[in-house]
Write an enzyme that holds these catalytic residues in place. Structure first.
Site, PDB file in Angstrom:
ATOM      1  N   ASP A  12      -3.348-104.321 -25.238  1.00 22.24           N
ATOM      2  CA  ASP A  12      -4.380-103.453 -24.657  1.00 22.24           C
ATOM      3  C   ASP A  12      -3.910-102.732 -23.397  1.00 22.24           C
ATOM      4  OD1 ASP A  12      -6.062-104.429 -26.658  1.00 22.24           O
ATOM      5  OD2 ASP A  12      -6.599-106.151 -25.422  1.00 22.24           O
ATOM      6  N   LYS A  15      -1.259 -98.457 -25.214  1.00 21.67           N
ATOM      7  CA  LYS A  15      -0.114 -97.997 -26.003  1.00 21.67           C
ATOM      8  C   LYS A  15      -0.519 -96.863 -26.946  1.00 21.67           C
ATOM      9  CE  LYS A  15       0.325-102.174 -27.675  1.00 21.67           C
ATOM     10  NZ  LYS A  15      -0.638-102.904 -26.851  1.00 21.67           N
ATOM     11  N   GLY A  39      -5.733-102.937 -31.762  1.00 24.27           N
ATOM     12  CA  GLY A  39      -6.912-102.093 -31.593  1.00 24.27           C
ATOM     13  C   GLY A  39      -6.509-100.911 -30.745  1.00 24.27           C
ATOM     14  N   HIS A  40      -6.169 -99.804 -31.395  1.00 19.20           N
ATOM     15  CA  HIS A  40      -5.654 -98.654 -30.657  1.00 19.20           C
ATOM     16  C   HIS A  40      -6.703 -97.547 -30.615  1.00 19.20           C
ATOM     17  CE1 HIS A  40      -1.302-100.084 -31.603  1.00 19.20           C
ATOM     18  NE2 HIS A  40      -1.940-100.885 -30.784  1.00 19.20           N
ATOM     19  N   GLN A 227       0.260-105.217 -29.824  1.00 18.16           N
ATOM     20  CA  GLN A 227       0.238-106.403 -28.951  1.00 18.16           C
ATOM     21  C   GLN A 227       1.145-106.177 -27.735  1.00 18.16           C
ATOM     22  OE1 GLN A 227       0.639-107.332 -32.668  1.00 18.16           O
ATOM     23  NE2 GLN A 227      -1.524-106.938 -32.504  1.00 18.16           N
TER      24      GLN A 227
HETATM   25  P1  IMO Z   1      -3.267-104.378 -29.234  1.00 19.25           P
HETATM   26  O1  IMO Z   1      -2.265-103.795 -30.192  1.00 19.25           O
HETATM   27  C1  IMO Z   1      -4.685-107.931 -27.153  1.00 19.25           C
HETATM   28  C2  IMO Z   1      -4.190-111.817 -29.178  1.00 19.25           C
HETATM   29  C3  IMO Z   1      -5.399-112.567 -29.659  1.00 19.25           C
HETATM   30  C4  IMO Z   1      -4.910-114.004 -29.547  1.00 19.25           C
HETATM   31  C5  IMO Z   1      -3.446-113.888 -29.941  1.00 19.25           C
HETATM   32  C6  IMO Z   1      -3.164-114.235 -31.405  1.00 19.25           C
HETATM   33  O2  IMO Z   1      -4.619-103.768 -29.268  1.00 19.25           O
HETATM   34  O3  IMO Z   1      -2.693-104.422 -27.868  1.00 19.25           O
HETATM   35  P2  IMO Z   1      -3.640-113.001 -33.716  1.00 19.25           P
HETATM   36  O4  IMO Z   1      -4.927-112.565 -34.345  1.00 19.25           O
HETATM   37  O5  IMO Z   1      -2.657-111.897 -33.498  1.00 19.25           O
HETATM   38  O6  IMO Z   1      -3.013-114.171 -34.424  1.00 19.25           O
HETATM   39  O7  IMO Z   1      -4.075-113.560 -32.253  1.00 19.25           O
HETATM   40  O8  IMO Z   1      -3.073-112.547 -29.696  1.00 19.25           O
HETATM   41  N1  IMO Z   1      -4.064-110.427 -29.668  1.00 19.25           N
HETATM   42  C7  IMO Z   1      -4.248-109.325 -28.911  1.00 19.25           C
HETATM   43  N2  IMO Z   1      -4.628-109.183 -27.624  1.00 19.25           N
HETATM   44  N3  IMO Z   1      -4.394-106.824 -27.850  1.00 19.25           N
HETATM   45  C8  IMO Z   1      -3.959-106.929 -29.128  1.00 19.25           C
HETATM   46  O9  IMO Z   1      -3.491-105.874 -29.823  1.00 19.25           O
HETATM   47  C9  IMO Z   1      -3.919-108.211 -29.728  1.00 19.25           C
HETATM   48  N4  IMO Z   1      -3.583-108.693 -30.955  1.00 19.25           N
HETATM   49  C10 IMO Z   1      -3.663-110.032 -30.902  1.00 19.25           C
HETATM   50  O10 IMO Z   1      -6.512-112.319 -28.843  1.00 19.25           O
HETATM   51  O11 IMO Z   1      -4.963-114.440 -28.208  1.00 19.25           O
HETATM   52 MG    MG Z   2      -6.272-103.594 -28.296  1.00 21.88          MG
END
Ligand code: IMO
Ligand code: MG
Length: 454
Positions: A12, A15, A39-40, A227
């Site tokens: 988050d 990106k 979540g983009h 992530q």
């Molecule tokens: P973007 O791309 C923030 C976190 C989840 C959890 C951990 C594992 O939007 O930056 P998962 O479902 O991947 O097995 O969860 O990773 N997590 C994220 N946190 N932004 C994301 O994606 C995330 N994708 C997974 O909250 O702690």
């Molecule tokens: Mg996100």
């Protein structure tokens, strides 16, 4: 050439916005890991688009690739494509035949394991999308790949092998009743139909060859990481991580291009001017806490920084794009960023949300950690040792709210002086230049100093 966009923190970081912006110069946008846990948010012509699987280049009419390092839920893929088409966008999305497929039982098992872990406060607070169980099956050599969906016989064979194991796991190990998600015939019908649609829309590719051909033709490729570094399965704070490699090395293994190609390009670390985290795990610079996510945190715990965290959360809209959960908030953590800079080899940085901190008298930063009477400048390797770290804070004078549109027009020197001092501290500590500064959610609300494709 290539530009790889990587989250420097905990996801988050904004990106998607940068990927969207810089994809202007690229012809291909490619994701190399993760799935619909991302979540983009992309704002285009005043319209907001929320994407979890489809790469951010879709909004600009680029060619979009989901590389072999991704895990693909076809249900989400087609839902997002159909929703974009309804809004008048016609995205060109290609999916690697080597990418693994998320099946309904993966999502169910993700939920079951989280429930079990929560009894011992060991839960990761995953997004529940089945990401971990799918990568487990990939490593366990029992996964189903996108290419398998195209061959009904192979799909049937694979399902017949794996589904009884999954059913036994759910029923006998976890004692949970199973339904349609574990029914071979139902899964076969649904996933063979997905395969037919992928084939009829000519969406599958051998990602490595597809991308290499583009590079040979002199085209520019943008790799869009999902992530972030601290959620990386190898370089993050295990076990509070996702199950893939968001770090820059993933752009090679997750696409089928050599590391030299990725390394010859730019690797841009995206960070927020503060920290946010969805889910559990330590966070030494955290302000206040969120019940159910901050370890050992209870509603009635008195913590003076609660209000500050709430202000930043509101100002920054820090609620999960995928799950809607309030995000945990903290000051910028420099040991974390030093670790990320090394693990990724950043050639440039983007600092987002400088506007969100406007109005604070003082902005603090975790400059180093104190651990066992020693000063630490980077992260310890275990989560337990990281939990023991106490952040040593440094204070900066805050900056007032500004007319950010004017700043966007006039450029870097129009940023409030104290904000520039803060940015120069970050750049100096990480020995990396700042390519852009985010001052709002829109595509234009970014002060760009250097375009990595230029
Ligand atoms: P973007 O791309 C923030 C976190 C989840 C959890 C951990 C594992 O939007 O930056 P998962 O479902 O991947 O097995 O969860 O990773 N997590 C994220 N946190 N932004 C994301 O994606 C995330 N994708 C997974 O909250 O702690
Ligand atoms: Mg996100």
């Amino acid at each position: 050439m290539t530009v790889t966009i990587v989250g420097a923190q905990l996801g988050d970081e904004g990106k998607g916005g940068m990927a969207d912006r810089w994809s202007e110069s690229a012809s291909v946008v490619c994701r190399y890991q993760g799935g619909d846990n991302a979540g983009h948010t992309v704002v285009h012509d005043g319209e907001e688009y929320k994407l979890s699987l489809v790469p951010s280049g879709a909004i600009r009419g680029k060619v979009n690739v989901l590389g072999n390092g991704c895990v693909v839920n076809p249900d989400t893929l087609f839902e997002e494509l159909d929703a974009l088409r309804e809004r008048g966008i016609d995205p060109d999305v290609r999916v690697a035949r080597r990418a693994h497929v998320i099946l309904p039982y993966h999502r169910v098992l993700d939920g079951i394991e989280e429930d079990v872990k929560s009894e011992s406060d060991f839960d990761v607070a995953t997004t529940g999308r089945g990401i971990g169980p799918t990568y487990e099956d990939k490593a366990g050599r029992r996964g189903i790949r996108v290419g398998d969906l195209l061959d009904a016989e192979v799909l049937r064979e694979r399902l017949e092998y794996v589904v009884p194991q999954k059913r036994a796991l759910a029923e006998e190990v976890f004692g949970v009743e199973t339904g349609e998600a574990f029914d071979i015939d139902a899964l076969y019908d649904q996933y063979a139909a997905f395969g037919e649609r992928l084939a009829s829309e000519d969406m599958t590719v051998d990602a490595g060859t597809f991308l290499a051909d583009r590079i040979d033709d002199g085209e520019e490729i943008l790799f869009e990481g999902a992530q972030g570094t601290i959620l990386d399965i190898d370089h993050g704070n295990y076990p509070y991580v996702t199950s893939s490699n968001p770090t820059a090395g993933g752009a090679a293994t997750g696409t089928g291009l050599g590391p030299g190609i990725v390394g010859d390009g730019e690797i841009v670390g995206i960070l927020k001017a503060y920290l946010s985290r969805v889910g559990t795990g330590p966070l030494p610079t955290e302000l206040g806490g969120v019940v159910g996510q901050t370890p050992d945190y209870e509603e009635d715990t008195e913590r003076g920084d609660e209000g500050l965290a709430e202000d930043i959360r509101e100002a920054g809209g820090e609620y999960g794009t995928v799950t809607g959960r309030p995000r945990r908030i903290g000051w910028l953590d420099m040991p974390m960023l030093r670790h990320a800079t090394r693990a990724n080899g950043f050639t440039g940085l983007v600092v987002n949300h400088i506007d969100t901190l406007a109005g604070l008298d003082t902005v603090q930063v975790g400059h180093s950690y104190a651990l066992d009477g020693k000063e630490l400048f980077t992260l310890p390797a275990t989560t337990e040792r990281w939990t023991d770290c106490e952040a040593t804070l440094e204070s900066f004078d805050g900056w007032a709210d500004a007319d950010w549109d004017t700043v966007a027009d006039e450029g870097y020197d129009a940023l409030p002086e104290n904000a520039r001092t803060y940015l120069e501290y970050i750049s100096g500590e990480l020995d990396t230049s700042i390519y852009a500064v985010g001052i709002g959610p829109g595509r234009e609300q970014t002060v760009v100093r250097e375009d990595p494709f230029a």
